[in-house]
Design a protein around this motif. Structure first.
Motif, short mmCIF file in Angstrom:
data_model
loop_
_atom_site.label_atom_id
_atom_site.label_comp_id
_atom_site.label_asym_id
_atom_site.label_seq_id
_atom_site.Cartn_x
_atom_site.Cartn_y
_atom_site.Cartn_z
N ASP A 41 37.13 -10.84 46.69
CA ASP A 41 37.24 -11.55 47.93
C ASP A 41 36.05 -11.28 48.68
N LYS A 42 35.13 -10.65 48.20
CA LYS A 42 33.77 -9.95 48.85
C LYS A 42 32.74 -11.44 48.67
N THR A 43 32.15 -11.64 50.09
CA THR A 43 31.17 -12.69 50.08
C THR A 43 30.04 -11.98 49.36
N VAL A 44 29.05 -13.13 48.88
CA VAL A 44 28.13 -12.86 48.24
C VAL A 44 26.84 -12.37 49.12
N GLY A 45 26.80 -12.70 50.50
CA GLY A 45 26.03 -12.55 51.51
C GLY A 45 25.00 -13.78 51.51
N GLU A 46 24.18 -13.22 52.69
CA GLU A 46 23.04 -14.59 52.80
C GLU A 46 21.65 -14.00 52.16
N LEU A 47 20.98 -15.01 51.43
CA LEU A 47 19.82 -14.67 51.08
C LEU A 47 18.76 -14.88 52.00
N HIS A 48 17.80 -14.16 51.95
CA HIS A 48 16.59 -14.08 52.82
C HIS A 48 15.33 -13.98 51.70
N ASP A 49 14.52 -14.88 51.86
CA ASP A 49 13.37 -15.18 50.79
C ASP A 49 11.92 -14.41 51.44
N GLY A 50 12.15 -13.49 52.62
CA GLY A 50 11.12 -12.97 53.05
C GLY A 50 9.82 -13.77 53.79
N SER A 51 10.25 -15.02 53.89
CA SER A 51 8.87 -16.05 54.28
C SER A 51 8.97 -15.92 56.00
N ASN A 52 10.08 -15.10 56.48
CA ASN A 52 9.68 -15.08 58.02
C ASN A 52 9.14 -13.95 58.49
N ALA A 53 8.79 -13.00 57.39
CA ALA A 53 8.18 -11.57 58.02
C ALA A 53 6.82 -11.59 58.35
N ASN A 54 6.59 -10.79 59.48
CA ASN A 54 5.44 -10.74 59.93
C ASN A 54 4.84 -9.28 60.17
N PRO A 55 4.48 -8.59 58.90
CA PRO A 55 4.47 -7.25 59.03
C PRO A 55 3.04 -6.93 59.86
N VAL A 56 2.78 -5.58 59.94
CA VAL A 56 1.83 -5.08 60.52
C VAL A 56 0.67 -5.04 59.39
N LYS A 57 -0.64 -5.49 60.01
CA LYS A 57 -1.78 -5.56 58.61
C LYS A 57 -2.74 -4.55 58.68
N LEU A 58 -2.92 -4.10 57.49
CA LEU A 58 -4.29 -3.16 57.43
C LEU A 58 -5.39 -3.97 57.20
N LEU A 59 -6.37 -4.07 58.12
CA LEU A 59 -7.51 -4.76 57.89
C LEU A 59 -8.72 -4.15 56.90
N ALA A 60 -9.41 -4.93 56.48
CA ALA A 60 -10.54 -4.11 55.56
C ALA A 60 -11.30 -3.36 56.14
N GLU A 61 -11.36 -3.38 57.57
CA GLU A 61 -12.30 -2.40 58.30
C GLU A 61 -11.50 -0.99 58.65
N GLY A 62 -10.13 -0.98 58.10
CA GLY A 62 -9.43 -0.01 58.28
C GLY A 62 -8.60 0.21 59.51
N GLN A 63 -8.58 -1.00 60.18
CA GLN A 63 -7.77 -0.93 61.56
C GLN A 63 -6.42 -1.47 61.17
N ILE A 64 -5.35 -0.97 61.84
CA ILE A 64 -3.99 -1.31 61.70
C ILE A 64 -3.38 -2.18 63.00
N VAL A 65 -3.29 -3.50 62.77
CA VAL A 65 -2.95 -4.42 63.43
C VAL A 65 -1.50 -4.93 63.52
N ARG A 66 -0.95 -4.90 64.73
CA ARG A 66 0.45 -5.70 64.82
C ARG A 66 0.22 -7.16 65.25
N PRO A 67 0.64 -7.93 64.68
CA PRO A 67 0.29 -9.48 64.86
C PRO A 67 1.35 -9.86 65.88
N GLN A 68 0.95 -10.82 66.56
CA GLN A 68 1.62 -11.49 67.78
C GLN A 68 2.99 -11.84 67.29
#
Length: 462
Positions: A41-68
């Motif tokens: 009787d357990k539900t399968v759960g809701e699938l998330h494909d990851g398309s909404n992720a907005n992770p922190v970016k590591l730029l080529a210059e070495g900067q670590i930036v949090r997106p808006q």
């Protein structure tokens, strides 16, 4: 009966009984309980494909930036209290009792701050001396809490006139749940404040930024809470610092209290000197709590805190073995180390008024007095807490209380103790509620109205 002696039938009965104690709806059949992998009787759960992720970016210059990022709003409230320690709980209860929608955010899964999670269970700082008599200056919500602890099993001990009592951390956690739910406070546990929400436009009269709530970090990501008034009782300025409040950052001793058990079974040898690190009495028979001073370091630096956690636990283990190696104390054991490290002082606002030891000793009076602070051992005069010491000089609609109010370093050891946190938190909650109700910035709330409301809630103003 030992676990090894239980039959399969006995075990199933035990599980079934335990499930029944939660709720009838949670009760499952014996066959389901016997074979967890066969639950259909357990539900399968809701699938998330990851398309909404907005992770922190590591730029080529070495900067670590949090997106808006556009943040979801989890709540909108009249009074937001961030930090559920002694000051924050009093603030939330006081505001809610005035009929305002009040929201309380706490990073742990319980309330009480260092009084519970930090095992700082000794209540000192609520007595003063006036002439030849002692006076209890912690009244209102602080006194109500101590009285209610008296009515609970093993809630508090040494609760006599003129003495400094000791509470039980677990009992106090329970009591705070009772009082907060009785007041209908909205609660978000397991949530860290990570930013302030500030209006696009500054206040039209002062030109200062105006706080409109806070961002909290949850397992679902950052979420926003909007508020008419915000109270920062995190102890570390987790909201007033990103809001831009002028403040000082201080180093102070950081320890790790712990509890030991079986002291009632100790059999000291005649003429033998007792071992060190036996601590002080608690409401639970045979259990004592042991405080630790620790080195004076930066209580908001994660590397420092991590190193201290490791070294303190090694030190505690060594101390316990010293006790156990003392004849007669072999059965003493380590019950618990505080899950919350004992940070005493970190960030302190620069308010419109700053408490000083000189003024406290001189008994300076303030027109905007919203509480009276006490002494560790009730051996000197009480000192008035002006409302202006709770309000940052350069930011609007945020109030603080507890150890982060505006005070010089020499006042640190009195502003941070539990009863004085109760008092300043109570005042902050009432002031924020009335400011929200009147539609004014916190700085301009009517002080006579705040004082009257505090007295109506049985606070002591001298």
């Amino acid at each position: 009966m030992f676990l090894s002696e239980l039959t399969r039938r006995d075990l199933l009965k035990t599980f079934a009984f335990g499930a029944a104690t939660f709720s009838a709806s949670s009760l499952k059949t014996q066959s389901t309980l016997a074979d967890f992998v066969s639950q259909k009787d357990k539900t399968v759960g809701e699938l998330h494909d990851g398309s909404n992720a907005n992770p922190v970016k590591l730029l080529a210059e070495g900067q670590i930036v949090r997106p808006q990022l556009s943040l979801p709003k989890i709540s909108e409230t009249d009074v937001l209290v961030v930090g559920g320690g002694p000051a924050g709980c009093c603030a939330a209860i006081a505001a809610a009792r005035l009929g305002l929608k009040t929201t309380l955010v706490e990073r742990y899964g319980h309330f009480g701050g260092l009084a519970t999670g930090g095992l700082v269970v000794h209540i000192l700082g609520h007595w003063t001396r006036e002439g030849d008599k002692k006076v209890q200056v912690t009244q209102g919500l602080g006194e109500e809490m101590m009285k209610r602890l008296e009515g609970l099993p093993n809630g508090i001990v040494n609760r006599e006139f003129g003495r400094n009592p000791t509470l039980d951390a677990e009992t106090y956690k329970y009591l705070l749940v009772e009082m907060i739910t009785e007041a209908n406070v909205e609660v978000f546990l397991h949530s860290w404040a990570i930013d302030a929400i500030v209006d696009d436009a500054p206040d039209s009269t002062t030109g200062n930024p105006v706080v409109r709530g806070a961002v909290i970090q949850t397992k679902l990501g950052p979420q926003a809470i909007l508020a008419k008034q915000t109270i920062d009782t995190t102890g570390d300025g987790d909201v007033f610092v990103p809001a831009g409040a002028t403040h000082t950052q201080r180093l102070y001793n950081i320890g790790l209290p712990y509890r030991i058990g079986n002291l009632d079974r100790a059999k000291p040898q005649e003429g033998q000197k007792p071992p060190r690190h036996l601590g002080d009495v608690t409401p639970v028979p045979g259990v004592r709590w042991v405080n630790m001073t620790g080195p004076s370091l930066d209580g908001v630096d994660v590397k420092t805190l991590s190193k201290l956690e490791l070294s303190h636990r090694k030190q505690i283990w060594k101390q316990i073995q010293e006790v156990r190696n003392t004849p007669g104390y072999e059965e003493v054991f380590l019950m618990e180390t505080a899950p919350q490290i004992g940070v005493r002082i970190t960030r302190v606002i620069e308010g419109e008024e700053t408490l000083t030891l000189e003024n406290a000793k001189a008994g300076k009076k303030y027109d905007d007095c919203v509480g009276i602070g006490g002494a560790w051992h009730g051996d000197h005069l009480g000192w008035q807490i002006p409302y202006r010491s709770l309000v940052p000089r350069n930011v609007e609609n945020i109030i603080t209380a507890g150890r982060s109010l505006s005070a010089e370093p020499l006042m640190s050891d009195v502003v941070r103790v539990i009863p004085n946190c109760w008092v300043s938190g109570h005042a902050a909650g009432v002031a924020a509620a009335l400011a929200a109700k009147e539609g004014v910035i916190a700085r301009n709330v009517s002080i006579p109205d705040v004082q009257k409301a505090l007295l109506d809630q049985k606070a002591y103003l001298g």
